[in-house]
Write an enzyme that holds these catalytic residues in place. Structure first.
Site, PDB file in Angstrom:
ATOM      1  N   HIS A 101      -5.241   1.921   7.187  1.00 12.55           N
ATOM      2  CA  HIS A 101      -3.860   2.406   7.327  1.00 12.55           C
ATOM      3  C   HIS A 101      -3.604   3.542   6.327  1.00 12.55           C
ATOM      4  O   HIS A 101      -3.033   4.581   6.687  1.00 12.55           O
ATOM      5  CB  HIS A 101      -2.889   1.236   7.098  1.00 12.55           C
ATOM      6  N   GLU A 102      -4.027   3.358   5.081  1.00 13.45           N
ATOM      7  CA  GLU A 102      -3.764   4.369   4.043  1.00 13.45           C
ATOM      8  C   GLU A 102      -4.628   5.616   4.228  1.00 13.45           C
ATOM      9  O   GLU A 102      -4.157   6.730   3.995  1.00 13.45           O
ATOM     10  CB  GLU A 102      -3.958   3.773   2.640  1.00 13.45           C
ATOM     11  N   GLY A 132       0.839  -1.195   0.000  1.00 12.28           N
ATOM     12  CA  GLY A 132       0.000   0.000   0.000  1.00 12.28           C
ATOM     13  C   GLY A 132       0.872   1.242   0.000  1.00 12.28           C
ATOM     14  O   GLY A 132       2.002   1.208   0.493  1.00 12.28           O
ATOM     15  N   GLN A 168       3.153   9.952   0.983  1.00 19.80           N
ATOM     16  CA  GLN A 168       4.421   9.229   1.200  1.00 19.80           C
ATOM     17  C   GLN A 168       5.421   9.496   0.073  1.00 19.80           C
ATOM     18  O   GLN A 168       6.601   9.167   0.207  1.00 19.80           O
ATOM     19  CB  GLN A 168       4.173   7.726   1.321  1.00 19.80           C
ATOM     20  N   CYS A 199       5.125   0.103   7.576  1.00 22.56           N
ATOM     21  CA  CYS A 199       4.864   1.270   6.726  1.00 22.56           C
ATOM     22  C   CYS A 199       6.162   1.645   6.021  1.00 22.56           C
ATOM     23  O   CYS A 199       7.219   1.689   6.662  1.00 22.56           O
ATOM     24  CB  CYS A 199       4.380   2.430   7.599  1.00 22.56           C
ATOM     25  N   LEU A 200       6.087   1.917   4.726  1.00 19.52           N
ATOM     26  CA  LEU A 200       7.283   2.317   3.980  1.00 19.52           C
ATOM     27  C   LEU A 200       7.887   3.607   4.530  1.00 19.52           C
ATOM     28  O   LEU A 200       9.073   3.848   4.348  1.00 19.52           O
ATOM     29  CB  LEU A 200       6.942   2.497   2.488  1.00 19.52           C
ATOM     30  N   HIS A 215      -3.031   7.940   6.517  1.00 17.05           N
ATOM     31  CA  HIS A 215      -2.012   8.794   5.884  1.00 17.05           C
ATOM     32  C   HIS A 215      -2.643  10.051   5.290  1.00 17.05           C
ATOM     33  O   HIS A 215      -2.088  11.144   5.400  1.00 17.05           O
ATOM     34  CB  HIS A 215      -1.303   8.038   4.748  1.00 17.05           C
TER      35      HIS A 215
HETATM   36  C1  QAP Z   1       0.409  -0.631   4.822  1.00 15.07           C
HETATM   37  O1  QAP Z   1       2.606  -1.138   4.258  1.00 15.07           O
HETATM   38  C2  QAP Z   1      -0.090  -1.859   5.517  1.00 15.07           C
HETATM   39  O2  QAP Z   1       9.304  -1.486   7.074  1.00 15.07           O
HETATM   40  C3  QAP Z   1       1.340  -0.923   3.693  1.00 15.07           C
HETATM   41  O3  QAP Z   1      11.308  -2.216   5.479  1.00 15.07           O
HETATM   42  C4  QAP Z   1       0.677  -2.503   6.463  1.00 15.07           C
HETATM   43  O4  QAP Z   1       3.431  -1.867   2.344  1.00 15.07           O
HETATM   44  C5  QAP Z   1      -1.314  -2.353   5.230  1.00 15.07           C
HETATM   45  C6  QAP Z   1       7.392  -2.180   4.025  1.00 15.07           C
HETATM   46  C7  QAP Z   1       0.185  -3.645   7.105  1.00 15.07           C
HETATM   47  C8  QAP Z   1      -1.789  -3.466   5.874  1.00 15.07           C
HETATM   48  C9  QAP Z   1      -1.053  -4.122   6.806  1.00 15.07           C
HETATM   49  C10 QAP Z   1       7.691  -1.821   5.329  1.00 15.07           C
HETATM   50  C11 QAP Z   1       8.440  -2.562   3.197  1.00 15.07           C
HETATM   51  C12 QAP Z   1       6.037  -2.148   3.475  1.00 15.07           C
HETATM   52  C13 QAP Z   1       9.007  -1.843   5.801  1.00 15.07           C
HETATM   53  C14 QAP Z   1       3.630  -1.603   3.498  1.00 15.07           C
HETATM   54  C15 QAP Z   1      10.046  -2.216   4.964  1.00 15.07           C
HETATM   55  C16 QAP Z   1       9.765  -2.578   3.651  1.00 15.07           C
HETATM   56  C17 QAP Z   1       4.957  -1.688   4.131  1.00 15.07           C
HETATM   57 CO    CO Z   2       2.002   3.593   5.716  1.00  9.72          CO
END
Ligand code: QAP
Ligand code: CO
Length: 176
Positions: free
Chosen positions: A137-138, A45, A50, A95-96, A141
């Protein structure tokens, strides 16, 4: 084109994003760039803020049973609104914009999402489980909120300590 990802504690992440009004070619290019950025960063996501654009735009691409992300499952979500929230689910979120940190967060288990696609067409879907979590989550943001702000005091303190250490290591890898 892959865009740079804004990371905590950058204050941009606190901005309230504005509704999209024109569904033009610039928007389409931006959506394509968001997709490249999300996939190349191993994300499921991504919200526009971001990548430093304060508009109500988010992408989701939830993996299938085999853990694969298919472009057919890509959701381009513009001007979202949730309703009919029901139940609770705890999921370990990341989270990215908060790299290398994951914590359990409680969200609604299911909901209805109304949004517009890249052409401005109105769409309504039902979501549950991981998709429901990712939507919430999004949308956070878009409202300037990060998942770490939903942690109880003790776990938030622990996060701040660990994250500062991590940022310091990134700045000066020789200190290890
Ligand atoms: C949001 O999160 C989300 O720390 C999207 O080193 C999270 O794509 C939605 C990511 C959980 C639902 C459940 C995080 C990649 C990606 C990191 C992500 C990383 C590399 C997070
Ligand atoms: Co995020």
């Amino acid at each position: 084109m892959k865009l740079p990802v804004v990371v905590y504690p950058d204050k941009k992440l606190k901005l309230i994003s504005k509704p999209v009004e024109s569904f033009n070619a610039d928007l389409h290019t931006f959506l394509d760039n968001m997709y490249e950025t999300m996939m190349q960063s191993n994300g499921i996501g991504l919200a526009a803020i971001q990548v430093a654009k304060a508009e109500r735009i988010m992408l989701l691409c939830i993996p299938d049973e085999e853990g694969e992300q298919n472009k057919d499952d890509l959701l381009e979500i513009i001007n979202p609104k949730i309703s009919n929230e029901q139940g609770t689910i705890v999921y370990q979120e990341g989270c990215l914009s908060v790299p290398s940190f994951y914590e359990d967060i409680e969200r609604y288990e299911s909901l209805t999402l109304d949004f517009q696609d890249r052409h401005g067409k109105k769409i309504s879907i039902q979501a549950e489980g991981l998709l429901s979590v990712a939507i919430q989550h999004e949308i956070d943001h878009l409202d300037g909120k990060l998942f770490i702000e939903r942690l109880p005091y003790g776990r938030r303190k622990k996060f701040e300590k660990e994250y500062k250490k991590l940022l310091k290591q990134k700045k000066n890898p020789a200190s290890d």
